[in-house]
Scaffold this active site. Structure first.
Site, PDB file in Angstrom:
ATOM      1  N   GLU A 389      -2.023   0.146  -8.959  1.00 21.11           N
ATOM      2  CA  GLU A 389      -2.998   0.161  -7.860  1.00 21.11           C
ATOM      3  C   GLU A 389      -2.352  -0.281  -6.561  1.00 21.11           C
ATOM      4  O   GLU A 389      -2.606   0.271  -5.482  1.00 21.11           O
ATOM      5  CB  GLU A 389      -4.146  -0.815  -8.112  1.00 21.11           C
ATOM      6  CG  GLU A 389      -4.912  -0.747  -9.373  1.00 21.11           C
ATOM      7  CD  GLU A 389      -4.270  -1.413 -10.578  1.00 21.11           C
ATOM      8  OE1 GLU A 389      -3.041  -1.295 -10.763  1.00 21.11           O
ATOM      9  OE2 GLU A 389      -5.007  -2.031 -11.353  1.00 21.11           O
ATOM     10  N   ARG A 393      -1.545   1.928  -3.161  1.00 19.36           N
ATOM     11  CA  ARG A 393      -2.037   1.547  -1.839  1.00 19.36           C
ATOM     12  C   ARG A 393      -0.887   1.539  -0.824  1.00 19.36           C
ATOM     13  O   ARG A 393      -1.051   1.958   0.319  1.00 19.36           O
ATOM     14  CB  ARG A 393      -2.700   0.178  -1.948  1.00 19.36           C
ATOM     15  CG  ARG A 393      -3.233  -0.373  -0.656  1.00 19.36           C
ATOM     16  CD  ARG A 393      -2.410  -1.560  -0.253  1.00 19.36           C
ATOM     17  NE  ARG A 393      -2.961  -2.278   0.883  1.00 19.36           N
ATOM     18  CZ  ARG A 393      -2.449  -3.404   1.333  1.00 19.36           C
ATOM     19  NH1 ARG A 393      -1.429  -3.952   0.706  1.00 19.36           N
ATOM     20  NH2 ARG A 393      -2.946  -3.985   2.381  1.00 19.36           N
ATOM     21  N   CYS A 447      -6.252  -5.337 -13.510  1.00 19.54           N
ATOM     22  CA  CYS A 447      -6.002  -6.593 -14.217  1.00 19.54           C
ATOM     23  C   CYS A 447      -6.702  -7.741 -13.498  1.00 19.54           C
ATOM     24  O   CYS A 447      -7.016  -7.649 -12.319  1.00 19.54           O
ATOM     25  CB  CYS A 447      -4.503  -6.853 -14.346  1.00 19.54           C
ATOM     26  SG  CYS A 447      -3.633  -7.092 -12.790  1.00 19.54           S
ATOM     27  N   CYS A 512      -4.660  -7.657  -9.654  1.00 15.88           N
ATOM     28  CA  CYS A 512      -5.130  -6.440  -8.982  1.00 15.88           C
ATOM     29  C   CYS A 512      -6.617  -6.526  -8.656  1.00 15.88           C
ATOM     30  O   CYS A 512      -7.055  -6.039  -7.615  1.00 15.88           O
ATOM     31  CB  CYS A 512      -4.839  -5.210  -9.844  1.00 15.88           C
ATOM     32  SG  CYS A 512      -3.080  -4.846  -9.952  1.00 15.88           S
ATOM     33  N   LYS A 515      -6.829  -8.305  -5.508  1.00 17.28           N
ATOM     34  CA  LYS A 515      -6.328  -7.516  -4.383  1.00 17.28           C
ATOM     35  C   LYS A 515      -7.326  -6.438  -3.986  1.00 17.28           C
ATOM     36  O   LYS A 515      -7.546  -6.191  -2.809  1.00 17.28           O
ATOM     37  CB  LYS A 515      -4.960  -6.912  -4.710  1.00 17.28           C
ATOM     38  CG  LYS A 515      -3.868  -7.986  -4.759  1.00 17.28           C
ATOM     39  CD  LYS A 515      -2.466  -7.418  -4.802  1.00 17.28           C
ATOM     40  CE  LYS A 515      -1.451  -8.559  -4.665  1.00 17.28           C
ATOM     41  NZ  LYS A 515      -0.067  -8.091  -4.681  1.00 17.28           N
ATOM     42  N   ARG A 518      -9.906  -7.953  -2.016  1.00 20.12           N
ATOM     43  CA  ARG A 518      -9.400  -8.190  -0.660  1.00 20.12           C
ATOM     44  C   ARG A 518      -9.493  -6.924   0.191  1.00 20.12           C
ATOM     45  O   ARG A 518      -9.909  -6.956   1.345  1.00 20.12           O
ATOM     46  CB  ARG A 518      -7.950  -8.668  -0.784  1.00 20.12           C
ATOM     47  CG  ARG A 518      -7.236  -8.928   0.517  1.00 20.12           C
ATOM     48  CD  ARG A 518      -5.768  -9.266   0.212  1.00 20.12           C
ATOM     49  NE  ARG A 518      -4.985  -9.278   1.435  1.00 20.12           N
ATOM     50  CZ  ARG A 518      -4.219 -10.309   1.815  1.00 20.12           C
ATOM     51  NH1 ARG A 518      -4.124 -11.375   1.065  1.00 20.12           N
ATOM     52  NH2 ARG A 518      -3.533 -10.250   2.935  1.00 20.12           N
ATOM     53  N   LYS A 668       2.605  -9.546  12.232  1.00 22.10           N
ATOM     54  CA  LYS A 668       1.306  -9.574  11.543  1.00 22.10           C
ATOM     55  C   LYS A 668       0.263 -10.317  12.363  1.00 22.10           C
ATOM     56  O   LYS A 668      -0.923  -9.971  12.338  1.00 22.10           O
ATOM     57  CB  LYS A 668       1.453 -10.273  10.194  1.00 22.10           C
ATOM     58  CG  LYS A 668       2.038  -9.421   9.092  1.00 22.10           C
ATOM     59  CD  LYS A 668       2.054 -10.287   7.845  1.00 22.10           C
ATOM     60  CE  LYS A 668       2.318  -9.528   6.575  1.00 22.10           C
ATOM     61  NZ  LYS A 668       2.227 -10.458   5.431  1.00 22.10           N
ATOM     62  N   LYS A 678      -9.363 -12.413   7.164  1.00 23.08           N
ATOM     63  CA  LYS A 678      -8.646 -12.876   5.968  1.00 23.08           C
ATOM     64  C   LYS A 678      -9.011 -14.332   5.664  1.00 23.08           C
ATOM     65  O   LYS A 678      -9.280 -14.683   4.516  1.00 23.08           O
ATOM     66  CB  LYS A 678      -7.137 -12.732   6.181  1.00 23.08           C
ATOM     67  CG  LYS A 678      -6.328 -12.977   4.928  1.00 23.08           C
ATOM     68  CD  LYS A 678      -4.865 -12.668   5.124  1.00 23.08           C
ATOM     69  CE  LYS A 678      -4.173 -13.835   5.800  1.00 23.08           C
ATOM     70  NZ  LYS A 678      -2.715 -13.603   5.976  1.00 23.08           N
TER      71      LYS A 678
HETATM   72 ZN    ZN Z   1      -2.631  -5.060 -12.131  1.00 22.38          ZN
END
Ligand code: ZN
Length: 717
Positions: A389, A393, A447, A512, A515, A518, A668, A678
């Site tokens: 994943e 991305r 996961c 994941c 993420k 997020r 950033k 964030k």
């Molecule tokens: Zn994963």
């Protein structure tokens, strides 16, 4: 009706001796197992010395006198126990006439129940299940268990043999829509199930664990989509070929097919055709039937309402997305058997107006591993996380940078490009065109939190009463050189340090599920690109297996929705639509390869990364690494008008003069809005008591761009 023998009670032996007689050749006396072992040993010696006058194999005579080969029985037991064979095929292969009769059929349409009797050598055993197939298997199992009990073997009961903490896929998964069924329906179903209780309790007597855990709750199971189709469309046809369309009787078996696309079944109903793929013919047929059923039902508005609650992607589109990603991967790996091996496959598909027509694959990636601590790069040259994943991305980001390049290559970078996926935004910067949608496909649940449940324990319609429920929703981290995740609360250090990791502390990477959560707040574009592009959110998430809508929803947005507040616009909490593809994947208990195949539509050839080093197999940095992304950003930031942003104190952001010597982490910070969003996200997790987001050591992001004068043609491929 023949009363099944209860072999768990003490009178077994009496019953047994009355219905069978032990043949003289077998010396079959109690204690049985000891004798058989001695017998086998003798048999073995005999065969060695004088094979010609081999004594008959140890056997027992049962009922009307059929001779059972004890060794064959033992083999059958092993095969069933190891999961290598179904009880039905194991029984069939014993070479005795087996007949199955449906004794009873009942229950409501959405939860049917069947009692099937199996007759073997004048003995009858009964089994019960939600489908004829399930009931047959149950009967065959009871029969095998009974026969084996004579030989001193014990066939462990199914519930005990299964590790219920393991995430597994079921060949006939419960429809995701069932999880949304009203409670009254479930209650009605429970009442209906009471009718078959007698049969159920008979089976339960053979399952010692059931008394320990209380009576098995009736499992809601749907009628097989295949049966539903046969009932409603009598003229339908199922045509099976290999995954690439090669006929099954072809002399040449195609070798290069991905596991999940080994077989293809086309379900033809009048003029309409529906495709399904699977690792077995049975799974492919089921997939085709499921796809057909979903499409036919979607066409009927009256039931579409009840079947497609808001929050669901249409099945047609979900299947199309899954097929596009799987086909692209198969096509790419046609001549590369080694790298076609994978555990998780992920991809990103873009649609226009959520239509099937014109849907295109943007990214495809495989992988389940992360970089090893010693391979972390101080120059942004290693990819830290090669989970499919996450890699997919990053491939999408390559595409988005290439889209920005289209504008950077124009004399007037603000002039709209009709065929581009992004368009100039008011006041500066760019945004995804409003008619475009991004769909993420993952072959299994991501996961971490989205995968922490047991798929075989249904009836989760009730409020979660699991004693461990407070642990649900926790932030979790992947652990170095492992495949699973652990809650961050159990991590020793919440602050990772470079020297600590070098010394041997495990490098931790967020799961994941975390993420994806997020990305549902911050978008898929990342902080660097946020200087130029407004947040890009996933419209839907399609899983190839293990979709539990309740758990997935919680993992990707539900767990923070009550805690996230004051997100700076345009950032918001996106709730992606959820769907499961009809062609589902079976769990493969094999070792995961340590490479990751990554492809973006910007280039024809995929990259193969060594997930442990985070670099290509030849040691070169990947096009997905931070250094490479930073170089693209450096090229574009000098040519494109940035998005209008202001610092939290109200002052507007201006680009520094020394762009060339800017550090990656400084770049950033040029997206302060992203940074604020964030912080809000991390605060939401903490407020919800779900743990603290673990960051990589700071030193990882303190590098300058090394590719300042790179050829854009090479940089943006
Ligand atoms: Zn994963």
């Amino acid at each position: 009706m023949y009363k099944p023998i209860d072999f768990t009670s003490n009178d077994v032996f009496d019953v047994w001796t009355s219905v069978c007689d032990i043949t003289s050749t077998s010396d079959f006396v109690s204690p049985r197992s000891k004798m058989i072992k001695q017998k086998r040993k003798r048999e073995f010696l005999c065969t060695d010395v004088q094979p010609a006058i081999k004594r008959p194999a140890p056997s027992i005579r049962v009922g009307s006198g059929f001779k059972w080969n004890l060794q064959a029985l033992a083999h059958a037991a092993d095969a069933v126990q190891s999961g290598g064979k179904s009880p039905v095929s194991a029984l069939n292969e014993l070479g005795v006439r087996v007949t199955y009769t449906v004794l009873n059929q009942g229950g409501p349409a959405h939860c049917p129940s069947f009692t099937v009797a199996v007759n073997v050598a004048d003995m009858t055993f009964e089994g019960w299940g939600h489908s004829k197939r399930e009931a047959r298997a149950s009967a065959a199992r009871v029969c095998l268990a009974a026969l084996l009990a004579r030989a001193g073997h014990v066939l462990p009961d199914q519930t005990r043999a299964k590790d219920f903490t393991v995430d597994d896929t079921t060949p006939y998964p419960v429809s995701e829509f069932q999880c949304l069924e009203s409670k009254s329906k479930i209650e009605e179903q429970t009442k209906q199930n009471a009718v078959t209780e007698t049969a159920q309790s008979q089976i339960e007597r053979n399952l010692p664990t059931s008394s320990l855990f209380g009576a098995t709750a009736p499992t809601p199971a749907s009628k097989s989509p295949i049966n539903v189709l046969y009932e409603n469309h009598p003229g339908l046809l199922f045509i099976c070929t290999y995954g690439d369309g090669t006929p099954l009787d072809s002399a040449q078996v195609p070798l290069q097919l991905a596991h999940s696309m080994r077989f293809k079944v086309v379900c033809q109903i009048k003029e309409q055709k529906f495709e399904g793929y699977g690792s077995s013919k049975k799974l492919a047929k089921l997939a085709a039937a499921r796809s057909a059923l979903a499409v036919l039902e979607e066409g009927r508005a009256d039931i579409a309402d009840s079947l497609l609650p808001s929050g669901y992607l249409s099945q047609t589109l979900a299947d199309h997305i899954a097929n596009l990603v799987n086909s692209k991967f198969s096509e790419m790996m046609k001549n590369d058997v080694i790298h076609s091996k994978r555990k998780v496959l992920a991809g990103i598909v873009m649609t226009t107006d959520s239509k099937v027509d014109g849907a295109k694959v943007i990214a495809v990636a495989t992988g389940t591993k992360c970089v090893s601590g010693e391979h972390m790069s101080v120059r942004g040259r290693a990819v830290n996380d090669c989970h499919a994943e996450v890699a997919a991305r990053r491939c999408l980001q390559r595409h988005l940078y290439t889209q920005l390049l289209l504008y950077a290559s124009q004399k007037d970078p603000r002039k709209p490009i009709p065929e581009a996926d992004i368009e100039p935004a008011e006041g500066g910067g760019y945004r995804l065109r409003p008619d475009r949608q991004l769909h993420m496909y993952v072959s299994t649940a991501p996961c971490g939190d989205g995968r922490i449940f047991s798929p075989h324990e249904q009836l989760q319609h009730e409020p979660d009463r699991h004693p461990n429920r407070l642990a649900r929703g926790q932030l979790r981290t992947k652990i170095e050189s492992g495949e699973g995740t652990i809650p961050v609360k159990n991590c020793n250090s919440l602050l990772q340090t470079w020297d600590g990791v070098m010394q041997g502390e495990r490098l931790l990477t967020m799961s994941c599920s975390d993420k994806v959560a997020r990305w549902c707040v911050l978008g898929l574009q990342g902080s660097l690109m946020s200087t130029l592009l407004a947040p890009v959110y996933p419209t839907s998430i399609v899983l190839g297996s293990l979709l539990h809508p309740h758990h997935l929803y919680r993992a990707i947005c539900g767990r923070i929705e009550a805690y996230i507040s004051s997100l700076p616009p345009p950032y918001h909490l996106r709730r992606p639509l959820l769907a499961r593809a009809a062609s589902t994947e079976a769990r493969t208990p094999t070792r995961a390869p340590s490479f990751s195949v990554c492809w973006a539509c910007t280039n024809t050839a995929p990259e193969v990364l060594n997930a442990t080093t985070g670099k290509l197999e030849n040691g070169q940095p990947s096009l997905l690494c931070k250094q490479s992304m930073f170089a693209r950003w450096q090229y574009l930031i000098k040519k494109l008008p940035p998005l209008q942003q202001s610092h939290p104190d109200g002052t507007s952001v201006s680009l520094p003069n020394h762009l060339d010597t800017l550090l990656y982490n400084e770049a950033k910070l040029l997206s302060p809005t992203y940074q604020v969003a964030k912080d809000r996200l991390f605060q939401a997790f903490e407020k919800a008591k779900l743990g603290r987001w673990i960051k990589k050591p700071l030193e990882q992001d303190q590098f300058v761009c090394e590719l300042l004068s790179a050829d854009p043609a090479a940089l943006f491929t």
